[in-house]
Design a protein around this motif. Structure first.
Motif, PDB file in Angstrom:
ATOM      1  N   LEU A 144       9.974  25.404 -54.306  1.00 24.91           N
ATOM      2  CA  LEU A 144      10.707  24.399 -55.083  1.00 24.91           C
ATOM      3  C   LEU A 144      10.455  22.994 -54.561  1.00 24.91           C
ATOM      4  CD1 LEU A 144      14.064  26.293 -55.675  1.00 24.91           C
ATOM      5  CD2 LEU A 144      12.136  26.031 -57.216  1.00 24.91           C
ATOM      6  N   ARG A 145      10.249  22.842 -53.267  1.00 23.11           N
ATOM      7  CA  ARG A 145       9.897  21.515 -52.745  1.00 23.11           C
ATOM      8  C   ARG A 145       8.610  21.021 -53.382  1.00 23.11           C
ATOM      9  NH1 ARG A 145      10.954  22.866 -46.365  1.00 23.11           N
ATOM     10  NH2 ARG A 145      13.198  22.448 -46.310  1.00 23.11           N
ATOM     11  N   ARG A 146       7.626  21.892 -53.449  1.00 23.19           N
ATOM     12  CA  ARG A 146       6.336  21.502 -54.026  1.00 23.19           C
ATOM     13  C   ARG A 146       6.437  21.285 -55.529  1.00 23.19           C
ATOM     14  NH1 ARG A 146       2.456  19.907 -50.280  1.00 23.19           N
ATOM     15  NH2 ARG A 146       2.753  21.142 -48.388  1.00 23.19           N
ATOM     16  N   ALA A 147       7.244  22.119 -56.191  1.00 23.98           N
ATOM     17  CA  ALA A 147       7.351  22.013 -57.643  1.00 23.98           C
ATOM     18  C   ALA A 147       8.100  20.767 -58.069  1.00 23.98           C
ATOM     19  CB  ALA A 147       8.048  23.256 -58.206  1.00 23.98           C
ATOM     20  N   ASN A 148       9.094  20.367 -57.277  1.00 25.36           N
ATOM     21  CA  ASN A 148       9.949  19.255 -57.674  1.00 25.36           C
ATOM     22  C   ASN A 148       9.711  17.981 -56.886  1.00 25.36           C
ATOM     23  OD1 ASN A 148      12.064  20.565 -59.651  1.00 25.36           O
ATOM     24  ND2 ASN A 148      11.799  22.025 -57.983  1.00 25.36           N
ATOM     25  N   GLY A 149       8.862  18.018 -55.885  1.00 24.02           N
ATOM     26  CA  GLY A 149       8.578  16.811 -55.119  1.00 24.02           C
ATOM     27  C   GLY A 149       7.259  16.899 -54.388  1.00 24.02           C
ATOM     28  N   GLY A 150       6.268  17.514 -55.054  1.00 24.59           N
ATOM     29  CA  GLY A 150       4.987  17.742 -54.411  1.00 24.59           C
ATOM     30  C   GLY A 150       4.325  16.478 -53.909  1.00 24.59           C
ATOM     31  N   GLU A 151       4.424  15.410 -54.685  1.00 20.62           N
ATOM     32  CA  GLU A 151       3.812  14.151 -54.274  1.00 20.62           C
ATOM     33  C   GLU A 151       4.466  13.625 -53.004  1.00 20.62           C
ATOM     34  OE1 GLU A 151       4.369  10.953 -56.994  1.00 20.62           O
ATOM     35  OE2 GLU A 151       2.663   9.795 -56.247  1.00 20.62           O
ATOM     36  N   ILE A 187      19.994  20.374 -51.101  1.00 18.99           N
ATOM     37  CA  ILE A 187      19.655  19.497 -49.981  1.00 18.99           C
ATOM     38  C   ILE A 187      18.352  19.958 -49.336  1.00 18.99           C
ATOM     39  CG2 ILE A 187      20.349  18.789 -47.657  1.00 18.99           C
ATOM     40  CD1 ILE A 187      23.250  18.827 -48.656  1.00 18.99           C
ATOM     41  N   ARG A 188      18.186  21.263 -49.182  1.00 19.45           N
ATOM     42  CA  ARG A 188      16.998  21.786 -48.501  1.00 19.45           C
ATOM     43  C   ARG A 188      15.717  21.523 -49.283  1.00 19.45           C
ATOM     44  NH1 ARG A 188      20.476  26.503 -47.909  1.00 19.45           N
ATOM     45  NH2 ARG A 188      21.460  26.444 -45.847  1.00 19.45           N
ATOM     46  N   VAL A 189      15.800  21.290 -50.596  1.00 18.71           N
ATOM     47  CA  VAL A 189      14.580  21.031 -51.370  1.00 18.71           C
ATOM     48  C   VAL A 189      14.356  19.536 -51.602  1.00 18.71           C
ATOM     49  CG1 VAL A 189      14.696  23.275 -52.501  1.00 18.71           C
ATOM     50  CG2 VAL A 189      15.721  21.305 -53.627  1.00 18.71           C
ATOM     51  N   LEU A 190      15.172  18.691 -50.979  1.00 14.09           N
ATOM     52  CA  LEU A 190      14.924  17.252 -51.071  1.00 14.09           C
ATOM     53  C   LEU A 190      13.573  16.915 -50.443  1.00 14.09           C
ATOM     54  CD1 LEU A 190      18.343  15.648 -50.052  1.00 14.09           C
ATOM     55  CD2 LEU A 190      17.225  15.482 -52.275  1.00 14.09           C
ATOM     56  N   THR A 191      12.853  16.000 -51.054  1.00 14.40           N
ATOM     57  CA  THR A 191      11.579  15.539 -50.506  1.00 14.40           C
ATOM     58  C   THR A 191      11.556  14.018 -50.523  1.00 14.40           C
ATOM     59  OG1 THR A 191      10.472  15.543 -52.666  1.00 14.40           O
ATOM     60  CG2 THR A 191      10.391  17.586 -51.385  1.00 14.40           C
ATOM     61  N   PRO A 192      10.694  13.408 -49.715  1.00 14.56           N
ATOM     62  CA  PRO A 192      10.546  11.953 -49.800  1.00 14.56           C
ATOM     63  C   PRO A 192      10.135  11.528 -51.203  1.00 14.56           C
ATOM     64  CG  PRO A 192       9.494  12.793 -47.821  1.00 14.56           C
ATOM     65  CD  PRO A 192       9.872  13.985 -48.642  1.00 14.56           C
ATOM     66  N   LEU A 193      10.586  10.364 -51.605  1.00  9.66           N
ATOM     67  CA  LEU A 193      10.283   9.822 -52.931  1.00  9.66           C
ATOM     68  C   LEU A 193       9.251   8.711 -52.796  1.00  9.66           C
ATOM     69  CD1 LEU A 193      13.981   9.680 -54.151  1.00  9.66           C
ATOM     70  CD2 LEU A 193      12.268  11.400 -54.774  1.00  9.66           C
ATOM     71  N   MET A 194       8.399   8.612 -53.788  1.00 10.37           N
ATOM     72  CA  MET A 194       7.309   7.638 -53.718  1.00 10.37           C
ATOM     73  C   MET A 194       7.647   6.331 -54.418  1.00 10.37           C
ATOM     74  SD  MET A 194       5.305   9.394 -51.926  1.00 10.37           S
ATOM     75  CE  MET A 194       3.914   8.265 -51.900  1.00 10.37           C
ATOM     76  N   GLU A 195       8.703   6.335 -55.242  1.00  8.92           N
ATOM     77  CA  GLU A 195       9.074   5.123 -55.969  1.00  8.92           C
ATOM     78  C   GLU A 195      10.402   4.582 -55.436  1.00  8.92           C
ATOM     79  OE1 GLU A 195       8.735   8.071 -57.826  1.00  8.92           O
ATOM     80  OE2 GLU A 195       6.575   7.797 -58.048  1.00  8.92           O
ATOM     81  N   ARG A 196      10.426   3.300 -55.201  1.00  6.39           N
ATOM     82  CA  ARG A 196      11.637   2.673 -54.686  1.00  6.39           C
ATOM     83  C   ARG A 196      12.797   2.845 -55.650  1.00  6.39           C
ATOM     84  NH1 ARG A 196      11.908  -3.683 -53.105  1.00  6.39           N
ATOM     85  NH2 ARG A 196      10.083  -3.037 -51.870  1.00  6.39           N
ATOM     86  N   ASP A 197      12.537   2.774 -56.965  1.00  4.45           N
ATOM     87  CA  ASP A 197      13.616   2.888 -57.953  1.00  4.45           C
ATOM     88  C   ASP A 197      14.316   4.239 -57.856  1.00  4.45           C
ATOM     89  OD1 ASP A 197      13.049   0.367 -58.827  1.00  4.45           O
ATOM     90  OD2 ASP A 197      11.946   0.999 -60.621  1.00  4.45           O
ATOM     91  N   ARG A 198      13.533   5.304 -57.673  1.00  5.18           N
ATOM     92  CA  ARG A 198      14.135   6.636 -57.574  1.00  5.18           C
ATOM     93  C   ARG A 198      14.934   6.781 -56.283  1.00  5.18           C
ATOM     94  NH1 ARG A 198      10.105  11.333 -58.173  1.00  5.18           N
ATOM     95  NH2 ARG A 198      12.082  12.480 -58.190  1.00  5.18           N
ATOM     96  N   ALA A 199      14.403   6.247 -55.203  1.00  7.46           N
ATOM     97  CA  ALA A 199      15.136   6.299 -53.936  1.00  7.46           C
ATOM     98  C   ALA A 199      16.436   5.510 -54.035  1.00  7.46           C
ATOM     99  CB  ALA A 199      14.259   5.763 -52.806  1.00  7.46           C
ATOM    100  N   THR A 200      16.379   4.355 -54.693  1.00  6.82           N
ATOM    101  CA  THR A 200      17.574   3.524 -54.859  1.00  6.82           C
ATOM    102  C   THR A 200      18.609   4.229 -55.728  1.00  6.82           C
ATOM    103  OG1 THR A 200      16.277   1.498 -54.614  1.00  6.82           O
ATOM    104  CG2 THR A 200      18.423   1.299 -55.675  1.00  6.82           C
ATOM    105  N   GLU A 201      18.151   4.895 -56.775  1.00  6.74           N
ATOM    106  CA  GLU A 201      19.071   5.614 -57.671  1.00  6.74           C
ATOM    107  C   GLU A 201      19.827   6.702 -56.918  1.00  6.74           C
ATOM    108  OE1 GLU A 201      18.907   8.233 -61.843  1.00  6.74           O
ATOM    109  OE2 GLU A 201      17.079   7.402 -60.967  1.00  6.74           O
ATOM    110  N   ARG A 202      19.107   7.479 -56.114  1.00  7.96           N
ATOM    111  CA  ARG A 202      19.783   8.526 -55.343  1.00  7.96           C
ATOM    112  C   ARG A 202      20.706   7.906 -54.305  1.00  7.96           C
ATOM    113  NH1 ARG A 202      15.853  12.634 -52.809  1.00  7.96           N
ATOM    114  NH2 ARG A 202      15.844  13.453 -54.946  1.00  7.96           N
TER     115      ARG A 202
END
Length: 643
Positions: free
Chosen positions: A52-59, A93-108
């Motif tokens: 699920l980490r790869r499927a939902n936050g592979g990048e 929580i365990r499937v959280l991954t780093p985000l590549m876009e500042r907007d998405r990180a800010t939203e969370r």
């Protein structure tokens, strides 16, 4: 989408998921991050999480450029998931991954900080009631997901959240969010407004209460698809009759004896059977009479055939009545479906954000500021050390551009230089250099996952690669090659790289290590990356490229227990000392054997007998605190970088 197109799903896993869930449900589970669904299909929780980490936050997983970065990432998620209010929230929580876009990180980050503020406004009793609401219904396997969500929302609304009196002096106002305050900085609020009126609980308050209660009733009545007892009197009576007939059939020999006993009195056998069965089962005389056979071969066959046909008739009648009642209940549920859907979404998001809010509150995490080209922290703390219960000395540090000098801080707080893209960190053994790198890695990962960080103030750039490399004392060509393969490509293949490299010299001979490390420093600067390199070879790295500096951590002496006293806060633009005289002094002071002591005295002469003696004099019980302080200043003087 075919299941095998997802990372980690091979032929065997695909077959298992299709057999247990079906292709459509399996795809939905992967796309929505439903760990529990994959685990129920037979996958281990760890494997399901990795898929699920790869499927939902592979990048975002590509940000974890080294094994040590991945280890820090997993440890952070383990600590955070311990604060989950439900198992589903822990999985999210365990499937959280780093985000590549500042907007998405800010939203969370917005959502988590809102939840932290909402949690901070609740008093201790209300918090317990909130946690109990999740524990009672979200984990109750006796009820379905829909009913669990609806009842959780109702319990939250009844937990004292809407009486206007549950706000505590611990709370803080929503406007504090922009100031970067932590969830614990909440003494000034005193906000006694309804905690459901805004923030994380507002979605719970927005759902119509009458619809929720109607939905809860209908869902409970249609218990997992079966009509619950107590919903329909006629259905309950039919079920009771069916159970009685089945029990009588199971004990037909005893029943036969009683029927024969009554028949011997002269009554007609068939009527005795009808009267006996009707009175024992309350199935009704006419229903029992209709079930009696016309062609029984003997008395036993007559009784058994009657009970068999009566059972079939009652079962069919029960099923027909249950279908009718269920249709009516599904109609009631359909009328409140919007409230049910809203409750499920609200509970899922609230449990996730509230779990992270509890993590933020307990570790005094604050909102980081995202910047274009720098990394800076004021009074940052190491989450792993705090989680273990040990005391932590906060540190202030920065590379690249930052505004630490402009944000509020006392005059005594150190302010790192602005603009240096790389620092070479030197200093005492056991001086916290590796811990500083790990702390920076933690701050970078938490911020990029859209989570608050353990610092009074933090400025973080979005990184494409975070390269954290711990000291690994394996002195061979294979380790050197594998290390270079892991830390160089992130620099050459992309931009926005954060380099955190610890004692690179431990994997090759000092001369070559100094040359390679100097090359890494220059490459980091040339590629526009940010980096901190820990080393004991600072003097061999001259000259450093422009936008690089040397910093130092200093030991200040020995305490009364002969433990090394270290100021973990780096001094900027200063080469730190490894202070072997302190270590030798400690060994010499603790040596009882005369031969052993002579050996340490030889080492003392090698590292500087005068320095060792001064350390011992400062350590002696007669030495005052002021004398020790003066001695530490003397030890630090003359150590400045002469570049």
């Amino acid at each position: 989408m075919r299941l095998e197109e997802y990372w980690g799903v091979g032929p065997k896993t695909r077959e298992r998921l299709e057999a247990e869930l079906g292709t459509e449900r399996a795809v939905e589970a992967i796309e929505t991050g439903a760990v529990r669904a994959l685990v129920s299909a037979g996958l281990s929780r760890g494997r399901a999480t990795r898929i699920l980490r790869r499927a939902n936050g592979g990048e975002g997983m590509s940000v974890l450029a080294t094994r040590d970065t991945r280890a820090v990432y997993k440890e952070l998620l383990d600590v955070a998931s311990d604060y989950a209010v439900t198992e589903d929230a822990a999985d999210r929580i365990r499937v959280l991954t780093p985000l590549m876009e500042r907007d998405r990180a800010t939203e969370r980050l917005d959502a988590v900080m809102d939840a932290a503020e909402s949690w901070g406004r609740l008093d201790a009793e209300t918090r317990e009631r909130v946690l109990s609401a999740f524990a009672e219904f979200a984990e109750d396997e006796r009820i379905g997901d829909d009913e669990a969500a609806v009842r959780t929302v109702l319990a939250l609304r009844e937990a004292g959240l809407s009486d206007g009196g549950s706000a505590s002096s611990e709370g803080r106002s929503p406007s504090d969010r922009s100031s970067g305050q932590s969830p614990r900085e909440d003494e000034a609020s005193g906000d006694s407004s309804d905690p459901l009126s805004d923030g994380a609980f507002s979605r719970v308050a927005d759902i119509d209460g009458d619809d929720l209660r109607a939905a809860a009733s209908a869902l409970a009545d249609l218990d997992g698809g079966d009509v619950a007892r107590g919903v329909d009197d006629e259905l309950d009576a039919l079920r009771d009759s069916l159970e009685s007939v089945e029990a009588l059939s199971a004990d037909s020999l005893d029943a036969m004896e009683e029927i024969r006993e009554e028949a011997r009195a002269g009554a007609e056998f068939g009527e005795v059977v009808v009267d006996y069965v009707a009175s024992e089962t309350e199935a009704g005389f006419q229903r029992v009479r209709d079930a009696t056979p016309d062609d029984a071969v003997d008395a036993a066959d007559f009784v058994n055939a009657t009970l068999r046909d009566l059972t079939d008739d009652l079962r069919e009648t029960v099923e027909e009545r249950e279908r009718s009642v269920a249709r009516r209940l599904r109609g009631r549920i359909a009328e409140t479906q919007s409230a049910i859907d809203a409750a499920k979404a609200a509970v899922s998001d609230l449990s996730f954000h509230l779990s992270l809010a509890r993590f933020a509150h307990d570790f005094d995490l604050t909102r980081p500021a995202f910047t274009e080209n720098g990394f800076a922290v004021r009074n940052a703390r190491n989450v792993s050390i705090e989680a273990s219960g040990e005391a932590v000395q906060p540190i202030t540090y920065a590379v690249g551009g930052h505004d630490l000098s402009s944000e509020s801080a006392s005059d005594a707080d150190p302010t790192p230089p602005d603009g240096d893209r790389v620092s070479v960190l030197t200093g005492a053994n056991s001086g916290g250099k590796t811990t500083l790198l790990e702390t920076m890695c933690q701050v970078a990962l938490l911020a990029q996952m859209g989570l608050p960080v353990p610092a009074e103030h933090a400025e973080v750039s979005i990184s494409e690669d975070i390269v954290f490399h711990r000291r690994h004392a394996s002195f061979n060509a294979g380790v050197l090659e594998s290390t270079l393969r892991s830390i160089v490509p992130p620099l050459t293949d992309g931009a926005n790289t954060l380099m955190l490299v610890d004692e690179f010299e431990a994997i090759t001979e000092p001369g070559s290590a100094a040359d390679l490390l100097h090359g890494l420093v220059r490459l980091t600067v040339d590629r526009g990356a940010l980096g901190v390199f820990v080393t004991h070879l600072a003097d061999d790295l001259k000259p450093l490229p422009e936008k690089a500096r040397k910093d130092g951590i200093f030991a200040e002496g020995l305490d009364d227990d002969l433990e090394l006293e270290v100021d973990y806060q780096p001094r900027f633009g200063t080469v730190g000392k490894s202070t072997p005289e302190f270590i030798v002094s400690r060994l010499l002071a603790g040596a009882d054997d005369r031969t052993e002591r002579a050996g340490f005295e030889t080492l003392a002469r090698a590292v500087g007998e005068e320095a060792v003696q001064r350390t011992l004099d400062d350590w002696s019980p007669e030495a005052s605190t002021a004398e020790r302080s003066a001695a530490s200043e003397t030890n630090a003087s003359g150590s400045g970088d002469d570049d």
